[in-house]
Structures are given as C-alpha cells and as structure tokens.
Design an enzyme around this catalytic site. Structure first.
Site, mmCIF file in Angstrom:
data_model
loop_
_atom_site.group_PDB
_atom_site.id
_atom_site.type_symbol
_atom_site.label_atom_id
_atom_site.label_comp_id
_atom_site.label_asym_id
_atom_site.label_seq_id
_atom_site.Cartn_x
_atom_site.Cartn_y
_atom_site.Cartn_z
ATOM 1 N N ASP A 8 70.598 -58.772 4.999
ATOM 2 C CA ASP A 8 69.806 -58.512 6.225
ATOM 3 C C ASP A 8 68.850 -59.685 6.386
ATOM 4 O O ASP A 8 67.984 -59.911 5.531
ATOM 5 C CB ASP A 8 69.040 -57.177 6.061
ATOM 6 N N GLU A 102 72.918 -58.295 10.168
ATOM 7 C CA GLU A 102 73.264 -57.562 8.944
ATOM 8 C C GLU A 102 74.773 -57.521 8.738
ATOM 9 O O GLU A 102 75.506 -57.198 9.675
ATOM 10 C CB GLU A 102 72.796 -56.104 9.034
#
Ligand code: TTP
Ligand code: MG
Length: 406
Positions: A8, A102
């Site tokens: 992320d 992500e």
C-alpha cells in the site's frame, strides 16, 4: 501455507506530487480538487497537524498555515501506479490490483525458492524508491485480510509480517477499528461497540449465536476474520491497465432548458453509470458531469470526494451540485455525460464482512432485479417524469413487456 504480500503506497497522490516537484519535499502537502474541495491525499508531514483525508482544504489550511494544496492530476497517479505494478510483476505473475495504490502479491513460490518474504519486500520497496522516489508499506501474512491489516501497522515505509499466531496475541488488545480496511465499516463497528465488543479479541471470544443475531450470515466472516482466517487466493495479473473510469452519456431526444427535464434525465444517467460501477464491484471518488448545449459548446465540471461511493443517490446529489454551477442554463441542453473516476474495489464486496445498512440492501435488491429483468425495471419517481417527457428510450430503459414481468 500461502505467503501473501499487500503493498500500500504511502500518502500516494501526495508522494507522487512531492516526487515530481522537489520544492514540495519535506513540506506538508495535500492533494485536492479544484475550487472548494477536500483533501484526498495527505502527506505524512501534514498529518502531524491533524489533517485527514476528507477534510476541507479550508479547514486543513487553518490547521497548518504553511500547507501546500496541490490540485490533483489523475494521469500522473495512474502512470505511477502502472510502474509500481510492473515492478511487482517482475517478482511474481500473481499480482492482484486492489486499488490505485494497493496490490496483493502471492509470493509463495518465491519463498519456496529460498528467499525470505522480508527480503522480497525490501527489494520491492528499494526498486520503487529508486525508480519513482516514493515509498510504500508492506504487510505479509498467509491470507489477504491479515496482509492488509499488517500493511497499516508500520506506515510509512514499513514491512510487517503478521501470521495468525502473532495476530492471535496481538488481536487481544487490537481495536476492532483496525479492521476498517477489510470491510468492517463504521456502522458495524458502532454496533459492535454497543454490544460491549471493542477489540478483535472480543469478537473472537463472542458467542457466534450472539453475532449471528445481529449480523446474520456476516457473523461467520467476522468471526473467521477475528481468528486470523481469510481468503488467500490472489488472482493472476490480467488487465494491462487498471480501469480508470466508468461513464454513461446520452443525447436528449429534444434539447431542453427545463430544469425538471434535465434533472430527471441526469438522474437516469447517474443510475446507468452507478449501476455499471456496482456491477464491476467498484467505488468512485471523482465525479465528473459533462453538459453539451444545443450549439455543441461543452461544459465539464468535476468534484473530488473524500470518500468512495457507488450508490445512485450519492452520485446524483453531487451531479446536482455540479449542475448548480451552470443553472440557469445559458442555452438548451443537448447531451449529458457522467463519468465516475478514481476507482477502487468495493472492500465490502471483496470481503463481505460489513453488514449492509437498509439503503445498501435496497440498492442491492434493485440491482438484482434490474440485472435479471433489464436496467430500469425498478426506478425512482424521477424516471416517471422522464417517461412523461418521452426520453426514457434513450436512457436504456427496458421495454414495456419487461416492466410488466415484475
Ligand atoms: P489510501 O491508500 O487510502 O491513502 P494514502 O495512500 O493517501 O495514504 P496511506 O499512507 O495511509 O495509505 O488512498 C490512495 C490514494 O487514493 C490517495 O493517495 C488518494 C486517493 N483517494 C481518493 O481519491 N479519495 C479518497 O477518499 C481516499 C481515501 C483516497
Ligand atoms: Mg496508500
């Protein structure tokens, strides 16, 4: 056992801006839309002042006088996102894009070949930094929800390994709010708290019968999650390019400057676009409304939101606000276009842990019926106005026989 990694990116849009403009390095930065907008990305320096995603630019500036607010440029972020994906694909073909910043990676085979998950993650971070001058945080575990939870624990630039054994220990005191990224929304959290359930450990030790009486079928997912269990299937990287937007547009059968007609028509276009978005299991945080007038001149307006939405009502309300910028109309309207951008997967769909509220249940029920019988079998009252004006055909409304089926 699988080894799953979730990368992320840190303060993604803001980091991309800082990397593109050296003057912004080390300064508190937010990324926002044009005009009176909200912060969509907040640099870690800006977070020290209590600035959060979704806060108005005005409020953010009040909290930090030296704050730099940069108007976002999606092309730049999509480009950076694709370069990050390329780096991940060079490590494993099992890369599942979860949102613009992500990705899940299945690194089971790499670990079997002898490299540690930590070293693989470190190399990924180093390559991303070398090529893009931005950082990301990695969570590692044996399934997707745990990897996602782990990725948040040491931000920015962290690597966190958390397997069920560690999670079990850790979860005893872990605030249930930490499950936000894996489908446990605010409403569910509030309900859990009202039942005296505050930590993930409290969920694990709660009776399934109690959870079932409040959350129905979702109780099983919630329970499994609290015990560190979850989906470990990472889909192969298939799409060449992440989907950038979902849109719908129609030319009106007759040009009109009647606000009632334009609103009713726009409501249907919002429904088409939002329905497509929901069908793809996506949510959007950038809503664009385009209006072409009878003389072919064009006005485009957009709003960047501090949250992701996919229900028609939310999309329509924002379009109404945008439409307000050009009302009263200078000229009759000919065409309306709605584009929903800055997409991410609907966490709730992916993990199905969140108990749906009434509005969501309603939207889902309408979608199911419309999917079975065709778009607009069930429709809000404003569609009836559209029918009255004879514009429903162009909006993809179903034929009368289909309507009669319900
Ligand atoms: P996030 O990963 O949620 O946030 P982030 O990367 O900015 O910060 P963190 O370090 O905590 O991960 O979202 C990724 C990008 O998506 C973010 O940089 C901007 C965009 N975004 C929106 O456009 N609207 C939103 O409501 C949110 C939350 C993010
Ligand atoms: Mg991020």
């Amino acid at each position: 056992m699988s080894v799953i990694l979730l990368l992320d990116m840190d303060a993604f849009f803001a980091s991309v801006e800082q990397s593109a403009n050296p003057n912004l390095k080390g300064r508190p930065v937010i990324v926002c839309g044009e005009g009176r907008s909200v912060a969509t990305a907040v640099s870690y320096d800006a977070r020290k002042y209590g600035i959060k995603t979704g806060m108005s630019v005005q409020e953010a500036k009040r909290r930090c006088a030296s704050l730099v607010a940069v108007v976002g440029n999606m092309d730049k972020y999509v480009h950076a996102s694709l370069r990050v994906q390329e780096i991940l694909i060079s490590v494993t073909p099992k890369v599942e894009v979860f949102s613009i910043d992500e990705c899940f990676c299945d690194i089971t085979a790499n670990v079997r070949r002898g490299e540690t998950a930590f070293d693989i993650s470190k190399k990924i971070q180093e390559r991303i930094y070398k090529e893009l001058k931005i950082t990301g945080s990695v969570g590692i575990s044996c399934n997707k929800p745990l990897a996602k939870i782990a990725s948040k624990l040491n931000k920015p630039n962290g690597i966190t390994e958390m397997y069920p054994e560690q999670f079990k220990e850790f979860s005893k005191t872990m605030d249930a709010a930490k499950l936000a990224g894996v489908g446990v929304g605010r409403k569910l959290l509030k309900k859990l708290r009202s039942l005296g359930i505050y930590t993930v450990g409290d969920i694990a030790s709660a009776k399934i019968s109690l959870l079932k009486s409040y959350f129905g079928i979702n109780a099983y997912y919630l329970k499994a999650l609290s015990e560190g269990k979850g989906d470990d299937k990472v889909r192969d990287y298939t799409h060449k390019e992440a989907e950038k937007s979902v849109s719908a547009s129609r030319t009106m059968p007759e040009n009109s400057d009647d606000i009632k007609v334009v609103k009713a028509y726009m409501r249907m276009i919002c429904e088409i676009a939002a329905f497509r978005l929901r069908k793809k299991g996506l949510k959007s945080s950038n809503i664009y409304l385009g209006i072409r007038y009878g003389d072919f001149s064009f006005r485009g307006m957009q709003k960047q939101l501090g949250e992701y939405v996919n229900d028609t009502k939310a999309v329509y309300e924002i379009c109404l606000e945008l439409l307000g910028n050009i009302y009263p109309f200078e000229k009759p309207v000919r065409l309306i276009a709605v584009r929903l951008g800055v997409l991410k997967k609907d966490d709730g769909q992916e993990f199905i842990f969140d108990s749906m509220n009434r509005a969501e249940k309603f939207v889902k029920a309408v979608d199911e019926i419309n999917a079975a019988y065709g778009e607009f079998v069930l429709k809000p009252a404003s569609h009836l106005i559209a029918e009255k004006f004879g514009i429903q055909k162009n909006c993809g409304m179903t034929e009368r026989e289909k309507i009669n089926k319900v």
